[in-house]
Design an enzyme around this catalytic site. Structure first.
Site, PDB file in Angstrom:
ATOM      1  N   ASP A  61       0.860  -1.186   0.000  1.00  0.00           N
ATOM      2  CA  ASP A  61       0.000   0.000   0.000  1.00  0.00           C
ATOM      3  C   ASP A  61       0.899   1.239   0.000  1.00  0.00           C
ATOM      4  O   ASP A  61       0.868   2.062   0.925  1.00  0.00           O
ATOM      5  CB  ASP A  61      -0.934  -0.010   1.229  1.00  0.00           C
ATOM      6  CG  ASP A  61      -1.798   1.253   1.293  1.00  0.00           C
ATOM      7  OD1 ASP A  61      -1.883   1.980   0.276  1.00  0.00           O
ATOM      8  OD2 ASP A  61      -2.375   1.521   2.369  1.00  0.00           O
ATOM      9  N   ASN A 103      -1.774   3.407  12.817  1.00  0.00           N
ATOM     10  CA  ASN A 103      -3.075   2.761  13.000  1.00  0.00           C
ATOM     11  C   ASN A 103      -2.918   1.250  12.841  1.00  0.00           C
ATOM     12  O   ASN A 103      -3.607   0.470  13.457  1.00  0.00           O
ATOM     13  CB  ASN A 103      -4.082   3.276  11.972  1.00  0.00           C
ATOM     14  CG  ASN A 103      -5.397   2.549  12.094  1.00  0.00           C
ATOM     15  OD1 ASN A 103      -6.062   2.646  13.125  1.00  0.00           O
ATOM     16  ND2 ASN A 103      -5.753   1.775  11.091  1.00  0.00           N
ATOM     17  N   HIS A 104      -1.951   0.891  11.964  1.00  0.00           N
ATOM     18  CA  HIS A 104      -1.757  -0.514  11.636  1.00  0.00           C
ATOM     19  C   HIS A 104      -0.298  -0.745  11.293  1.00  0.00           C
ATOM     20  O   HIS A 104       0.439   0.206  11.026  1.00  0.00           O
ATOM     21  CB  HIS A 104      -2.629  -0.895  10.433  1.00  0.00           C
ATOM     22  CG  HIS A 104      -2.548   0.129   9.341  1.00  0.00           C
ATOM     23  ND1 HIS A 104      -3.472   1.137   9.194  1.00  0.00           N
ATOM     24  CD2 HIS A 104      -1.634   0.335   8.372  1.00  0.00           C
ATOM     25  CE1 HIS A 104      -3.138   1.909   8.174  1.00  0.00           C
ATOM     26  NE2 HIS A 104      -2.011   1.454   7.658  1.00  0.00           N
ATOM     27  N   GLN A 169      -2.849  -5.184   6.501  1.00  0.00           N
ATOM     28  CA  GLN A 169      -2.569  -4.064   7.419  1.00  0.00           C
ATOM     29  C   GLN A 169      -3.331  -4.249   8.733  1.00  0.00           C
ATOM     30  O   GLN A 169      -4.302  -3.531   9.008  1.00  0.00           O
ATOM     31  CB  GLN A 169      -2.974  -2.736   6.763  1.00  0.00           C
ATOM     32  CG  GLN A 169      -2.098  -2.352   5.573  1.00  0.00           C
ATOM     33  CD  GLN A 169      -2.690  -1.240   4.728  1.00  0.00           C
ATOM     34  OE1 GLN A 169      -3.862  -1.278   4.373  1.00  0.00           O
ATOM     35  NE2 GLN A 169      -1.894  -0.237   4.392  1.00  0.00           N
ATOM     36  N   ASP A 171      -4.740  -3.882  12.286  1.00  0.00           N
ATOM     37  CA  ASP A 171      -4.799  -2.703  13.163  1.00  0.00           C
ATOM     38  C   ASP A 171      -4.045  -2.954  14.457  1.00  0.00           C
ATOM     39  O   ASP A 171      -4.177  -4.025  15.067  1.00  0.00           O
ATOM     40  CB  ASP A 171      -6.251  -2.373  13.516  1.00  0.00           C
ATOM     41  CG  ASP A 171      -6.830  -1.329  12.596  1.00  0.00           C
ATOM     42  OD1 ASP A 171      -6.726  -1.513  11.372  1.00  0.00           O
ATOM     43  OD2 ASP A 171      -7.386  -0.324  13.103  1.00  0.00           O
ATOM     44  N   ARG A 199       3.050  13.888   9.822  1.00  0.00           N
ATOM     45  CA  ARG A 199       1.727  13.846   9.216  1.00  0.00           C
ATOM     46  C   ARG A 199       1.152  12.536   9.739  1.00  0.00           C
ATOM     47  O   ARG A 199       1.628  11.450   9.400  1.00  0.00           O
ATOM     48  CB  ARG A 199       1.858  13.853   7.699  1.00  0.00           C
ATOM     49  CG  ARG A 199       0.539  13.752   6.926  1.00  0.00           C
ATOM     50  CD  ARG A 199       0.231  12.334   6.551  1.00  0.00           C
ATOM     51  NE  ARG A 199      -0.885  12.179   5.623  1.00  0.00           N
ATOM     52  CZ  ARG A 199      -1.440  11.008   5.369  1.00  0.00           C
ATOM     53  NH1 ARG A 199      -1.002   9.911   5.945  1.00  0.00           N
ATOM     54  NH2 ARG A 199      -2.428  10.918   4.523  1.00  0.00           N
ATOM     55  N   ASP A 201      -1.139   9.603  10.062  1.00  0.00           N
ATOM     56  CA  ASP A 201      -2.032   8.905   9.146  1.00  0.00           C
ATOM     57  C   ASP A 201      -3.294   8.420   9.855  1.00  0.00           C
ATOM     58  O   ASP A 201      -3.227   7.912  10.970  1.00  0.00           O
ATOM     59  CB  ASP A 201      -1.236   7.688   8.609  1.00  0.00           C
ATOM     60  CG  ASP A 201      -1.927   6.951   7.497  1.00  0.00           C
ATOM     61  OD1 ASP A 201      -2.262   7.590   6.491  1.00  0.00           O
ATOM     62  OD2 ASP A 201      -2.134   5.729   7.634  1.00  0.00           O
ATOM     63  N   GLU A 244      -4.236  13.664   9.522  1.00  0.00           N
ATOM     64  CA  GLU A 244      -5.129  13.295   8.418  1.00  0.00           C
ATOM     65  C   GLU A 244      -6.421  12.824   9.059  1.00  0.00           C
ATOM     66  O   GLU A 244      -6.488  11.742   9.646  1.00  0.00           O
ATOM     67  CB  GLU A 244      -4.531  12.158   7.584  1.00  0.00           C
ATOM     68  CG  GLU A 244      -5.395  11.847   6.369  1.00  0.00           C
ATOM     69  CD  GLU A 244      -5.392  10.389   5.920  1.00  0.00           C
ATOM     70  OE1 GLU A 244      -5.793  10.125   4.795  1.00  0.00           O
ATOM     71  OE2 GLU A 244      -5.006   9.501   6.702  1.00  0.00           O
TER      72      GLU A 244
HETATM   73  C1  GLC Z   1      -4.056   7.035   4.563  1.00  0.00           C
HETATM   74  C2  GLC Z   1      -3.083   7.233   3.424  1.00  0.00           C
HETATM   75  C3  GLC Z   1      -3.334   6.197   2.377  1.00  0.00           C
HETATM   76  C4  GLC Z   1      -3.173   4.816   2.988  1.00  0.00           C
HETATM   77  C5  GLC Z   1      -4.042   4.661   4.238  1.00  0.00           C
HETATM   78  C6  GLC Z   1      -3.664   3.449   5.021  1.00  0.00           C
HETATM   79  O1  GLC Z   1      -5.370   7.273   4.198  1.00  0.00           O
HETATM   80  O2  GLC Z   1      -3.188   8.532   2.927  1.00  0.00           O
HETATM   81  O3  GLC Z   1      -2.482   6.349   1.287  1.00  0.00           O
HETATM   82  O4  GLC Z   1      -3.550   3.852   2.055  1.00  0.00           O
HETATM   83  O5  GLC Z   1      -3.909   5.758   5.099  1.00  0.00           O
HETATM   84  O6  GLC Z   1      -2.474   3.661   5.724  1.00  0.00           O
END
Ligand code: GLC
Length: 555
Positions: A61, A103-104, A169, A171, A199, A201, A244
């Site tokens: 990813d 997150n993961h 991925q 969590d 940044r 995520d 984000e």
């Molecule tokens: C965020 C990123 C994206 C990614 C996702 C999972 O939304 O901008 O590119 O696939 O997180 O980490």
């Protein structure tokens, strides 16, 4: 202290090391290549770079599946190269932000490998498990159509694991104090290596309660965000969290914190989507609404304003009719759309490469309330390769020259194909040619960035939308420290004349001077300005004369 908040008047440039510049000739961008391009970035005028994930990863990813938080993927160099790069950036006064993807993890991360292999592993509880298939396993997928579920059975573990994103991925169980401590350790590590912040995520998912028994609307644990910030501030006072979080305006203050004690910055997804609608429909009114709805925020907090990023353009917050208008104008074919909610193209092709509309849109972006965040390649109007899958189409290598592979690499086999044909191919769109052309998009960007930095009112000031009497015309006035800047944009194709009252006493604000062209406008006796705008025309005025900023009141 207020002048020290660098992110309030910054220009952020986001890039992926993988596709920016390859120094060693293996076809993959690297830190050594990026370091060589720092002078270019400094010349362009940006003040900070944000790097997409570059840690070791199977890259299923785009690197947002990290397998080791404390290293650099060998494709891009070593930790030594990273530090050489942050040092070189610092020497040029450029700040570095990096993605923090917690997150993961990747399913290849040793924590997950250990967790799935042994119920007694110390890492078992670092992830989110269920022996039964949870009732909501078919809900909440972030990539509908590509991702089938949010809970996947793992034979080795003898249990289902939760994954908000793809099944590779898993969590992290962010409520686990050991995981929280690790997140702080990760932040502390990169801070020591010279970064100015993160940044962060997928923040709403990081702080949401996770588990098989979680039902209904997400329950966020905002204390977590405060703890991250407190730690960061303690380790490095001027480091920031840029979150984000694609949320509704009613939640903005939860994420910034009433006392400005959570995220320093957030991307303004509301304004982003409304901007695309405004451009598509030639109607500024919903954009004014989005600006007003997202206006309340603590003084020290800031919006990140962007047009495109590395993901699809998410239109999920527009009404169905608005979304249909944007699809029709900017992504009419199925192959241009993604996950039912967005458009996966680069910006320039969405506007048919039309220089007037591209400049109007970026001029607008640079003058919306917040700090602009650019995407690499947009400054030269790069295109996309719709033959590549999903979001990859807008992630092709930077086009530096008209030579083979656009000067990105010496290798004949770049890891990501360079756009080599059509109007957006490197023969037509590249930095070297545009650098020598005073009418190029690149030259335009450098001068607009300089103007933007010299208009701190936009980053700091209080914004007011002035009535223009024309749906296609947006007029925003920014007030800060007894100074004002007025930005007027005509989103429509036809020329218009507008009568505008600046709302500032004519004895002080009777004169408008265009920052870009030097043109002047004098108010009539009633204090009104009669302004003419070409189709897709724009003006950035300083109210009350050019040197007004120099005479500003001290802090
Ligand atoms: C965020 C990123 C994206 C990614 C996702 C999972 O939304 O901008 O590119 O696939 O997180 O980490």
């Amino acid at each position: 202290m207020i002048n020290d908040l660098w992110y309030k008047n910054a220009v952020i440039y986001c890039l992926s090391v993988r596709t920016f510049m390859d120094a060693d000739g293996d076809g993959i961008g690297d830190f050594a290549g990026l370091e060589r391009r720092l002078d270019y970035l400094q010349g362009l005028g940006v003040t900070a770079v944000w790097l997409m994930p570059f840690q070791p990863s199977p890259k299923r990813d785009g690197g947002y599946d990290i397998a080791d938080y404390y290293g650099v993927d060998p494709d891009y160099g070593s930790l030594g190269d990273f530090v050489a790069f942050t040092h070189a950036a610092k020497q040029r006064g450029l700040r570095v932000l990096i993605d923090l993807v917690v997150n993961h993890t990747s399913d290849r991360h040793r924590w997950f490998q250990s967790a799935r292999a042994d119920p007694d592993s110390p890492y078992r509880d670092w992830y989110v498990w269920s022996t039964e298939k949870p009732a909501n396993a078919d809900e909440g997928m972030v990539f509908p159509g590509v991702q089938e579920t949010t809970w996947t059975w793992d034979d080795k573990a003898g249990a289902y694991y939760f994954h908000r994103f793809f099944d590779f991925q898993p969590d992290l169980n962010t409520a686990n104090p050991a995981v929280q401590a690790e997140i702080l350790k990760i932040m502390g590590f990169w801070i020591e290596l010279g970064v100015s912040g993160f940044r962060m995520d997928a923040v709403p998912f990081v702080i949401a309660k996770k588990g098989a028994d979680v039902k209904g609307a997400p329950v966020e644990q905002f204390d977590m965000l405060r703890d991250f910030r407190e730690f960061l501030q303690w380790r490095k006072g001027d480091a920031i969290i840029l979150a984000e979080a694609n949320i509704l305006p009613k939640q903005d203050l939860d994420y910034f914190g009433d006392d400005a004690d959570r995220a320093h910055m957030m991307f303004n997804f509301q304004v982003n989507q409304a901007t695309f609608y405004a451009l598509a429909a030639h109607d500024a009114r919903p954009l004014v609404k989005a600006i007003e709805r997202t206006k309340p925020r603590p003084l020290s907090c800031q919006w990140g304003i962007f047009l495109r990023n590395h993901d699809e353009l998410d239109l999920g917050r527009l009404t169905e009719t608005q979304r249909a208008t944007v699809f029709e104008k900017f992504g009419p074919e199925k192959g241009m759309q993604l996950y039912d909610r967005g458009i996966r193209r680069r910006f320039a092709p969405m506007l048919d490469g039309d220089p007037r509309r591209i400049r109007l849109a970026y001029s607008l972006m640079f003058t919306l309330p917040g700090t602009p965040v650019l995407r690499y390649g947009d400054e030269i109007g790069m295109g996309d390769d719709l033959g590549l899958k999903e979001r990859d189409c807008a992630r092709t290598p930077m086009q530096w020259t008209g030579e083979a592979q656009g000067g990105f690499t010496r290798s004949a086999k770049p890891a990501m194909p360079v756009i080599d044909h059509g109007p957006y191919g490197y023969a037509h769109v590249n930095v070297a040619d545009q650098r020598h052309d005073k009418d190029s998009l690149l030259t335009w960007f450098s001068s607009v960035i300089r103007m933007r930095k010299e208009a701190p009112e936009i980053g700091w000031g209080d914004v007011t939308a002035l009535p223009t009497g024309k749906a296609a015309v947006l007029a925003l006035r920014y007030d800060w420290r007894s100074n004002a800047v007025l930005c007027v944009h005509n989103l429509g194709p036809g020329p218009v004349e507008v009568e505008l009252e600046t709302g500032i006493d004519p004895s002080e604000g009777g004169l408008l001077i265009d920052l870009l062209t030097g043109e002047r406008s004098e108010a009539d006796e009633a204090g009104r300005h009669c302004l003419f705008l070409e189709g897709y025309g724009y003006h950035w005025f300083r109210v009350g004369g050019l040197d007004a900023l120099l005479r500003r009141t001290p802090t």
